[in-house]
Motif scaffolding. Sequence first.
Motif, PDB file in Angstrom:
ATOM      1  N   HIS A   1       4.362   1.598 -32.560  1.00 23.52           N
ATOM      2  CA  HIS A   1       5.370   2.755 -33.313  1.00 23.52           C
ATOM      3  C   HIS A   1       6.610   2.093 -34.053  1.00 23.52           C
ATOM      4  CE1 HIS A   1       8.417   6.299 -33.026  1.00 23.52           C
ATOM      5  NE2 HIS A   1       7.810   6.304 -33.835  1.00 23.52           N
ATOM      6  N   LEU A   2       7.581   1.644 -33.201  1.00 25.73           N
ATOM      7  CA  LEU A   2       8.976   1.008 -33.791  1.00 25.73           C
ATOM      8  C   LEU A   2       9.122  -0.493 -33.235  1.00 25.73           C
ATOM      9  CD1 LEU A   2      11.090   4.162 -34.290  1.00 25.73           C
ATOM     10  CD2 LEU A   2       9.927   2.904 -36.019  1.00 25.73           C
ATOM     11  N   GLY A   3       8.326  -1.192 -32.516  1.00 28.44           N
ATOM     12  CA  GLY A   3       8.394  -2.309 -32.153  1.00 28.44           C
ATOM     13  C   GLY A   3       9.083  -2.616 -30.658  1.00 28.44           C
ATOM     14  N   CYS A   4       9.236  -1.603 -29.875  1.00 30.94           N
ATOM     15  CA  CYS A   4       9.823  -1.826 -28.683  1.00 30.94           C
ATOM     16  C   CYS A   4       8.767  -2.659 -27.762  1.00 30.94           C
ATOM     17  CB  CYS A   4      10.329  -0.347 -27.950  1.00 30.94           C
ATOM     18  SG  CYS A   4      11.493   0.384 -28.758  1.00 30.94           S
ATOM     19  N   SER A   5       9.050  -2.952 -26.673  1.00 32.64           N
ATOM     20  CA  SER A   5       8.197  -3.564 -25.639  1.00 32.64           C
ATOM     21  C   SER A   5       7.939  -2.797 -24.562  1.00 32.64           C
ATOM     22  CB  SER A   5       9.002  -4.751 -25.100  1.00 32.64           C
ATOM     23  OG  SER A   5       7.874  -5.646 -24.256  1.00 32.64           O
ATOM     24  N   PRO A   6       6.803  -2.079 -24.364  1.00 33.05           N
ATOM     25  CA  PRO A   6       6.334  -1.392 -23.242  1.00 33.05           C
ATOM     26  C   PRO A   6       6.431  -1.778 -21.860  1.00 33.05           C
ATOM     27  CG  PRO A   6       4.762  -1.255 -25.099  1.00 33.05           C
ATOM     28  CD  PRO A   6       5.702  -2.381 -25.377  1.00 33.05           C
ATOM     29  N   GLN A   7       6.605  -0.817 -20.901  1.00 33.59           N
ATOM     30  CA  GLN A   7       6.776  -1.405 -19.380  1.00 33.59           C
ATOM     31  C   GLN A   7       5.384  -1.267 -18.904  1.00 33.59           C
ATOM     32  OE1 GLN A   7       9.301   1.530 -17.871  1.00 33.59           O
ATOM     33  NE2 GLN A   7      11.379   0.185 -18.791  1.00 33.59           N
ATOM     34  N   HIS A   8       4.863  -2.215 -18.076  1.00 29.76           N
ATOM     35  CA  HIS A   8       3.744  -2.207 -17.107  1.00 29.76           C
ATOM     36  C   HIS A   8       4.089  -1.485 -16.192  1.00 29.76           C
ATOM     37  CE1 HIS A   8       0.583  -4.402 -14.488  1.00 29.76           C
ATOM     38  NE2 HIS A   8       0.183  -3.561 -14.985  1.00 29.76           N
ATOM     39  N   LEU A   9       3.408  -0.301 -15.878  1.00 29.87           N
ATOM     40  CA  LEU A   9       3.449   0.610 -14.562  1.00 29.87           C
ATOM     41  C   LEU A   9       2.037   0.553 -13.758  1.00 29.87           C
ATOM     42  CD1 LEU A   9       5.264   3.621 -16.270  1.00 29.87           C
ATOM     43  CD2 LEU A   9       6.141   1.496 -15.178  1.00 29.87           C
ATOM     44  N   ALA A  10       2.191   0.112 -12.413  1.00 23.58           N
ATOM     45  CA  ALA A  10       0.936  -0.035 -11.718  1.00 23.58           C
ATOM     46  C   ALA A  10       1.391   0.996 -10.450  1.00 23.58           C
ATOM     47  CB  ALA A  10       0.689  -1.450 -11.493  1.00 23.58           C
ATOM     48  N   ASN A  11       0.181   0.656  -9.468  1.00 23.06           N
ATOM     49  CA  ASN A  11       0.292   1.434  -8.192  1.00 23.06           C
ATOM     50  C   ASN A  11       0.572   2.926  -8.290  1.00 23.06           C
ATOM     51  OD1 ASN A  11      -0.052  -1.269  -7.019  1.00 23.06           O
ATOM     52  ND2 ASN A  11       2.024  -1.868  -7.302  1.00 23.06           N
ATOM     53  N   GLY A  12      -0.040   3.628  -9.266  1.00 24.81           N
ATOM     54  CA  GLY A  12       0.156   4.901  -9.424  1.00 24.81           C
ATOM     55  C   GLY A  12       1.324   5.433 -10.141  1.00 24.81           C
ATOM     56  N   ALA A  13       2.220   4.369 -10.630  1.00 18.95           N
ATOM     57  CA  ALA A  13       3.352   4.903 -11.187  1.00 18.95           C
ATOM     58  C   ALA A  13       3.158   5.389 -12.885  1.00 18.95           C
ATOM     59  CB  ALA A  13       4.281   3.564 -11.407  1.00 18.95           C
ATOM     60  N   PHE A  14       2.096   4.838 -13.348  1.00 19.81           N
ATOM     61  CA  PHE A  14       1.745   5.390 -14.565  1.00 19.81           C
ATOM     62  C   PHE A  14       1.019   6.637 -14.513  1.00 19.81           C
ATOM     63  CE2 PHE A  14      -1.201   5.548 -18.451  1.00 19.81           C
ATOM     64  CZ  PHE A  14       0.108   5.153 -19.497  1.00 19.81           C
ATOM     65  N   GLU A  15       0.586   7.130 -13.705  1.00 12.91           N
ATOM     66  CA  GLU A  15       0.197   8.427 -13.160  1.00 12.91           C
ATOM     67  C   GLU A  15       1.260   9.639 -13.666  1.00 12.91           C
ATOM     68  OE1 GLU A  15      -2.993  11.056 -10.338  1.00 12.91           O
ATOM     69  OE2 GLU A  15      -2.091   9.503  -9.867  1.00 12.91           O
ATOM     70  N   GLU A  16       2.641   9.259 -13.642  1.00 16.02           N
ATOM     71  CA  GLU A  16       3.689  10.379 -13.907  1.00 16.02           C
ATOM     72  C   GLU A  16       3.511  10.667 -15.346  1.00 16.02           C
ATOM     73  OE1 GLU A  16       8.507   9.998 -14.215  1.00 16.02           O
ATOM     74  OE2 GLU A  16       7.583   8.699 -12.942  1.00 16.02           O
ATOM     75  N   TYR A  17       2.788   9.848 -16.167  1.00 11.29           N
ATOM     76  CA  TYR A  17       2.951  10.003 -17.710  1.00 11.29           C
ATOM     77  C   TYR A  17       1.737  10.513 -17.979  1.00 11.29           C
ATOM     78  CZ  TYR A  17       7.413   7.451 -17.105  1.00 11.29           C
ATOM     79  OH  TYR A  17       8.490   7.082 -17.033  1.00 11.29           O
ATOM     80  N   VAL A  18       0.521  10.085 -17.403  1.00 13.20           N
ATOM     81  CA  VAL A  18      -0.896  10.416 -17.695  1.00 13.20           C
ATOM     82  C   VAL A  18      -1.543  10.632 -16.492  1.00 13.20           C
ATOM     83  CG1 VAL A  18      -2.931   9.816 -18.839  1.00 13.20           C
ATOM     84  CG2 VAL A  18      -1.101   8.841 -19.724  1.00 13.20           C
ATOM     85  N   GLU A  19      -2.080  12.030 -16.165  1.00 16.78           N
ATOM     86  CA  GLU A  19      -2.491  12.345 -15.120  1.00 16.78           C
ATOM     87  C   GLU A  19      -3.705  11.693 -14.983  1.00 16.78           C
ATOM     88  OE1 GLU A  19      -3.794  16.462 -12.901  1.00 16.78           O
ATOM     89  OE2 GLU A  19      -2.656  16.691 -14.874  1.00 16.78           O
ATOM     90  N   GLY A  20      -4.007  11.193 -13.544  1.00 21.41           N
ATOM     91  CA  GLY A  20      -5.425  10.606 -13.335  1.00 21.41           C
ATOM     92  C   GLY A  20      -5.730   9.317 -13.860  1.00 21.41           C
ATOM     93  N   VAL A  21      -4.562   8.765 -14.436  1.00 22.73           N
ATOM     94  CA  VAL A  21      -4.871   7.451 -14.819  1.00 22.73           C
ATOM     95  C   VAL A  21      -3.488   6.400 -13.732  1.00 22.73           C
ATOM     96  CG1 VAL A  21      -4.616   5.566 -16.698  1.00 22.73           C
ATOM     97  CG2 VAL A  21      -5.326   7.877 -17.073  1.00 22.73           C
TER      98      VAL A  21
END
Length: 211
Positions: free
Chosen positions: A139-159
């Motif tokens: 998008h605009l060049g920021c650096s995304p965060q790696h979210l594991a152990n269920g933390a990413f599911e807060e943003y995408v259900e089931g992932v």
Amino acid sequence: MSNVSVDTNDSSVNDNQPQDNPRRRFLTVATSVVGAAGVVGVAVPFIGSWSPSERAKAAGADVQIDISKIQPGQMIRVIWRSKPVWVVRRTPELLASLAKHEDSLKDPNSEQEQQPAFAKNRYRSLKEEYLILVGICTHLGCSPQHLANGAFEEYVEGVDEGFFCPCHGSKFDMAGRVFDGVPAPLNLVVPPYQFVDDNTVIIGSEAEGAA
């Protein structure tokens, strides 16, 4: 012509023979040491010049990585061309999960050229186990965060695991594929790379004939 007899038992010193002068020996040794030091002084900077400088690496020199110590589920970060690069060793369970959310992705089949030809597949990698990405949001060049152990599911259900950009909320799965409904227009970039052997990756160049 007269015959000259030689007495092999004569211990006298002939004045015409070289003398074993201690001072001469010292000068010879000292000169040799200085000469050797001069050679070392020339050799060290020359050998040092064989390794690319940090400036050369930033400008585009290849980066060699030892991946032998990366455990399944782990990720390391390196710098290539002044950009962060992620190397993830994915588990079999994670690889199997990539097919389960493809209907939620903008470009699940990597039709956009954000990767070398060899990585145009579901896993976006040369070897399924290893994911290698440029860690910059498209998008605009920021650096995304790696979210594991269920933390990413807060943003995408089931992932369970993925990459989340905190700047504007873009989301990517563990193949670097972008989800629908976010600002980022494209999948994360896969840099050119090649495996030298099972434990070594070179980022910045591809093996001949890689596809």
